[in-house]
Scaffold this active site. Sequence first.
Site, PDB file in Angstrom:
ATOM      1  N   PHE A  50       0.815  -1.223   0.000  1.00 26.63           N
ATOM      2  CA  PHE A  50       0.000   0.000   0.000  1.00 26.63           C
ATOM      3  C   PHE A  50       0.843   1.264   0.000  1.00 26.63           C
ATOM      4  O   PHE A  50       0.364   2.322  -0.388  1.00 26.63           O
ATOM      5  CB  PHE A  50      -0.930   0.009   1.231  1.00 26.63           C
ATOM      6  CG  PHE A  50      -0.259   0.459   2.506  1.00 26.63           C
ATOM      7  CD1 PHE A  50      -0.125   1.817   2.796  1.00 26.63           C
ATOM      8  CD2 PHE A  50       0.270  -0.458   3.409  1.00 26.63           C
ATOM      9  CE1 PHE A  50       0.517   2.248   3.950  1.00 26.63           C
ATOM     10  CE2 PHE A  50       0.914  -0.039   4.562  1.00 26.63           C
ATOM     11  CZ  PHE A  50       1.043   1.317   4.825  1.00 26.63           C
ATOM     12  N   GLU A  58      -4.921  -3.805  -1.937  1.00 30.09           N
ATOM     13  CA  GLU A  58      -6.372  -3.550  -1.911  1.00 30.09           C
ATOM     14  C   GLU A  58      -6.704  -2.295  -1.100  1.00 30.09           C
ATOM     15  O   GLU A  58      -7.848  -1.859  -1.061  1.00 30.09           O
ATOM     16  CB  GLU A  58      -7.129  -4.778  -1.376  1.00 30.09           C
ATOM     17  CG  GLU A  58      -6.773  -5.233   0.026  1.00 30.09           C
ATOM     18  CD  GLU A  58      -5.571  -6.181   0.094  1.00 30.09           C
ATOM     19  OE1 GLU A  58      -4.548  -5.894  -0.564  1.00 30.09           O
ATOM     20  OE2 GLU A  58      -5.652  -7.181   0.834  1.00 30.09           O
ATOM     21  N   SER A 115       5.373  -6.903   3.454  1.00 32.93           N
ATOM     22  CA  SER A 115       5.959  -7.233   4.757  1.00 32.93           C
ATOM     23  C   SER A 115       6.729  -8.557   4.681  1.00 32.93           C
ATOM     24  O   SER A 115       6.468  -9.397   3.815  1.00 32.93           O
ATOM     25  CB  SER A 115       4.838  -7.315   5.798  1.00 32.93           C
ATOM     26  OG  SER A 115       3.908  -8.305   5.393  1.00 32.93           O
ATOM     27  N   CYS A 143       9.553   1.867   3.582  1.00 36.93           N
ATOM     28  CA  CYS A 143      10.476   0.772   3.903  1.00 36.93           C
ATOM     29  C   CYS A 143      11.885   1.295   4.088  1.00 36.93           C
ATOM     30  O   CYS A 143      12.741   0.610   4.613  1.00 36.93           O
ATOM     31  CB  CYS A 143      10.445  -0.283   2.810  1.00 36.93           C
ATOM     32  SG  CYS A 143      11.139   0.320   1.281  1.00 36.93           S
ATOM     33  N   GLU A 148       9.012  -4.048  13.225  1.00 33.26           N
ATOM     34  CA  GLU A 148       8.853  -2.910  12.320  1.00 33.26           C
ATOM     35  C   GLU A 148       7.574  -2.177  12.751  1.00 33.26           C
ATOM     36  O   GLU A 148       6.480  -2.745  12.670  1.00 33.26           O
ATOM     37  CB  GLU A 148       8.710  -3.415  10.875  1.00 33.26           C
ATOM     38  CG  GLU A 148       8.606  -2.289   9.873  1.00 33.26           C
ATOM     39  CD  GLU A 148       8.393  -2.773   8.434  1.00 33.26           C
ATOM     40  OE1 GLU A 148       7.679  -3.769   8.220  1.00 33.26           O
ATOM     41  OE2 GLU A 148       8.945  -2.128   7.526  1.00 33.26           O
TER      42      GLU A 148
HETATM   43  P1  NAD Z   1       1.580  -6.594   3.124  1.00 32.70           P
HETATM   44  O1  NAD Z   1       2.609  -7.660   3.220  1.00 32.70           O
HETATM   45  O2  NAD Z   1       0.462  -6.599   4.100  1.00 32.70           O
HETATM   46  O3  NAD Z   1       0.883  -6.624   1.673  1.00 32.70           O
HETATM   47  C1  NAD Z   1       1.630  -6.640   0.488  1.00 32.70           C
HETATM   48  C2  NAD Z   1       0.844  -7.363  -0.587  1.00 32.70           C
HETATM   49  O4  NAD Z   1       0.642  -8.721  -0.179  1.00 32.70           O
HETATM   50  C3  NAD Z   1      -0.536  -6.772  -0.851  1.00 32.70           C
HETATM   51  O5  NAD Z   1      -0.773  -6.750  -2.242  1.00 32.70           O
HETATM   52  C4  NAD Z   1      -1.478  -7.723  -0.115  1.00 32.70           C
HETATM   53  O6  NAD Z   1      -2.731  -7.827  -0.753  1.00 32.70           O
HETATM   54  C5  NAD Z   1      -0.749  -9.046  -0.174  1.00 32.70           C
HETATM   55  N1  NAD Z   1      -1.024  -9.890   1.016  1.00 32.70           N
HETATM   56  C6  NAD Z   1      -1.245  -9.450   2.277  1.00 32.70           C
HETATM   57  N2  NAD Z   1      -1.460 -10.493   3.099  1.00 32.70           N
HETATM   58  C7  NAD Z   1      -1.362 -11.611   2.348  1.00 32.70           C
HETATM   59  C8  NAD Z   1      -1.481 -13.011   2.633  1.00 32.70           C
HETATM   60  N3  NAD Z   1      -1.732 -13.460   3.866  1.00 32.70           N
HETATM   61  N4  NAD Z   1      -1.303 -13.884   1.629  1.00 32.70           N
HETATM   62  C9  NAD Z   1      -1.040 -13.455   0.380  1.00 32.70           C
HETATM   63  N5  NAD Z   1      -0.929 -12.137   0.051  1.00 32.70           N
HETATM   64  C10 NAD Z   1      -1.080 -11.227   1.024  1.00 32.70           C
HETATM   65  O7  NAD Z   1       2.361  -5.184   3.150  1.00 32.70           O
HETATM   66  P2  NAD Z   1       1.747  -3.723   3.207  1.00 32.70           P
HETATM   67  O8  NAD Z   1       1.209  -3.498   4.578  1.00 32.70           O
HETATM   68  O9  NAD Z   1       0.887  -3.465   2.047  1.00 32.70           O
HETATM   69  O10 NAD Z   1       3.076  -2.853   3.011  1.00 32.70           O
HETATM   70  C11 NAD Z   1       3.938  -2.490   4.055  1.00 32.70           C
HETATM   71  C12 NAD Z   1       5.128  -3.425   4.137  1.00 32.70           C
HETATM   72  O11 NAD Z   1       5.842  -3.422   2.912  1.00 32.70           O
HETATM   73  C13 NAD Z   1       6.151  -2.980   5.178  1.00 32.70           C
HETATM   74  O12 NAD Z   1       6.607  -4.121   5.858  1.00 32.70           O
HETATM   75  C14 NAD Z   1       7.262  -2.347   4.346  1.00 32.70           C
HETATM   76  O13 NAD Z   1       8.540  -2.350   4.961  1.00 32.70           O
HETATM   77  C15 NAD Z   1       7.232  -3.215   3.145  1.00 32.70           C
HETATM   78  N6  NAD Z   1       7.851  -2.562   1.995  1.00 32.70           N
HETATM   79  C16 NAD Z   1       9.059  -3.028   1.573  1.00 32.70           C
HETATM   80  C17 NAD Z   1       9.687  -2.426   0.499  1.00 32.70           C
HETATM   81  C18 NAD Z   1      11.012  -2.934   0.011  1.00 32.70           C
HETATM   82  O14 NAD Z   1      11.398  -2.581  -1.113  1.00 32.70           O
HETATM   83  N7  NAD Z   1      11.712  -3.727   0.767  1.00 32.70           N
HETATM   84  C19 NAD Z   1       9.076  -1.340  -0.141  1.00 32.70           C
HETATM   85  C20 NAD Z   1       7.835  -0.898   0.320  1.00 32.70           C
HETATM   86  C21 NAD Z   1       7.224  -1.530   1.385  1.00 32.70           C
END
Ligand code: NAD
Length: 499
Positions: free
Chosen positions: A149, A176, A226, A281, A384
Amino acid sequence: MQELTHWIDGKHVKGGSGRFGDVYNPATGEVQARVPLASKDELAAAVRTAAAAQVKWGATNPQRRARVLMEFVRLLNRDMDKLAETLSREHGKTVPDAKGDIQRGLEVAEFCIGAPHLLKGEFTDAAGPGIDMYSMRQPLGVVAGITPFNFPAMIPMWKFAPAIACGNAFILKPSERDPSVPLMLAELMKEAGLPDGILQVVNGDKEAVDAILDDEIIQGIGFVGSTPIAEYIYGRGCANGKRVQCFGGAKNHMIVMPDADMDQAADALVGAGYGAAGERCMAVSVAVPVGEKTADKLVEKLVPRIEKLKVGPYTAGDDVDYGPVITAQAKEKILGLVESGIQQGAELKVDGRGFKLQGYEDGYFVGPHLFDQVTPQMDIYKQEIFGPVLCQVRTESYEEALKLAMDNEYGNGIAIFTRDGDTARDFSSRINVGMVGVNVPIPVPLAYHTFGGWKKSGFGDLNQHGPDAFKFYTRTKTVTARWPSGLKEGGEFHFKQMD
Ligand code: NAD
């Protein structure tokens, strides 16, 4: 209430699963739209259409493919204000920050205009008598991106621009929480001349993600989000024989040496710690001063700066430093961790718990927090937080500060503030973190370098954007060719050395 769609075969398509997710305005807490959550069958149908379209796109010459991106860049600049406003409304970040989100994606699209050069293969003339050998980079076919997101414009573009420039078709499963900008990007790619079916936006949740992981046509998956989900996607995707790269969470440290310019270090920490409400991130979440005097001085400089931060809705324009966090759950998690920090003995130097904004009582605003005397055993250090909470861990020496960061399970970004070249050089060489800043708090590499963390911040061999992306989204085929004039010796039954 607005009902969002998927983007399939160059058109908006209504969701057919009967399942929807709420999309909030985080500044007001209101539900402003609902997004369809795709079923396994809807995902599979999108993949089939993409596979059919990819054959022609993969055979289109790279220069023509690059021209689509050239036009896309122009359209992004044309629509910058509209895109940024939509992004801020769904995400909560300020408009200048939303423009930065779009800009950093746009720059990767610009880099991908160089696809014809980046896709050039290798050629050995006369590798043997009458034999030439050449390697070419070919698209994988259909690939997918699953994005978070917090950068709803930048990260989708980091994924689809190189993938499409390489000749693949792309299935984007955006977050989403803020799916509108990804849909607008798909519209712009069509307007830029992309054939239908090459970029499909399939909105959804775990069901759509699992369908991507198990789909037999999809060859490659890029994920950002994440760490627990990154590990899950990497494991299941690889087990299914796909090429997978996953970028996860972070806990970025900033080491402040006694010789650093303290005003510069404090300014850097405030911007990197609280910008975008800490939902980056590459945000700095741990300040690591070396020596008690440095620590005391840093707190003294930080407190008034933090107390002056302006928190508010993006509609307040330049008058705001950061906006709300993404959901009520995110706010609750952050405030829960703040309570744990107090209970576990950290000193709360700036307390943002009572923060309220008149007229926005239902928004997900979190005031800024600063903790001192944090130890590596505390939950606020281990987890985090992804919110406007900066933790200070005091250390006695450079070696102790270095070891602290090296022992941390994450390895996305890190910075050192010092005037000493030797220290900075030693640090950059020894630290086990993917992106390092020397007097630069958020060292995000530009589009023509690559972006990726180490340890639990990155899974897979290659980084995002830059030359690595062109390797990730293609596979090598090597041809050994001999023409009839060289075929005079009859059959060969052993590997022959090339003369
Ligand atoms: P998230 O892991 O909750 O979601 C990321 C994606 O995974 C979304 O499209 C979501 O729909 C999907 N998802 C979520 N739960 C799932 C599940 N149980 N099974 C399958 N798919 C699932 O992350 P977020 O809250 O959207 O974003 C924040 C996180 O992203 C933070 O931890 C941040 O550090 C990380 N991030 C990392 C980078 C990087 O380049 N390392 C860059 C941006 C964000």
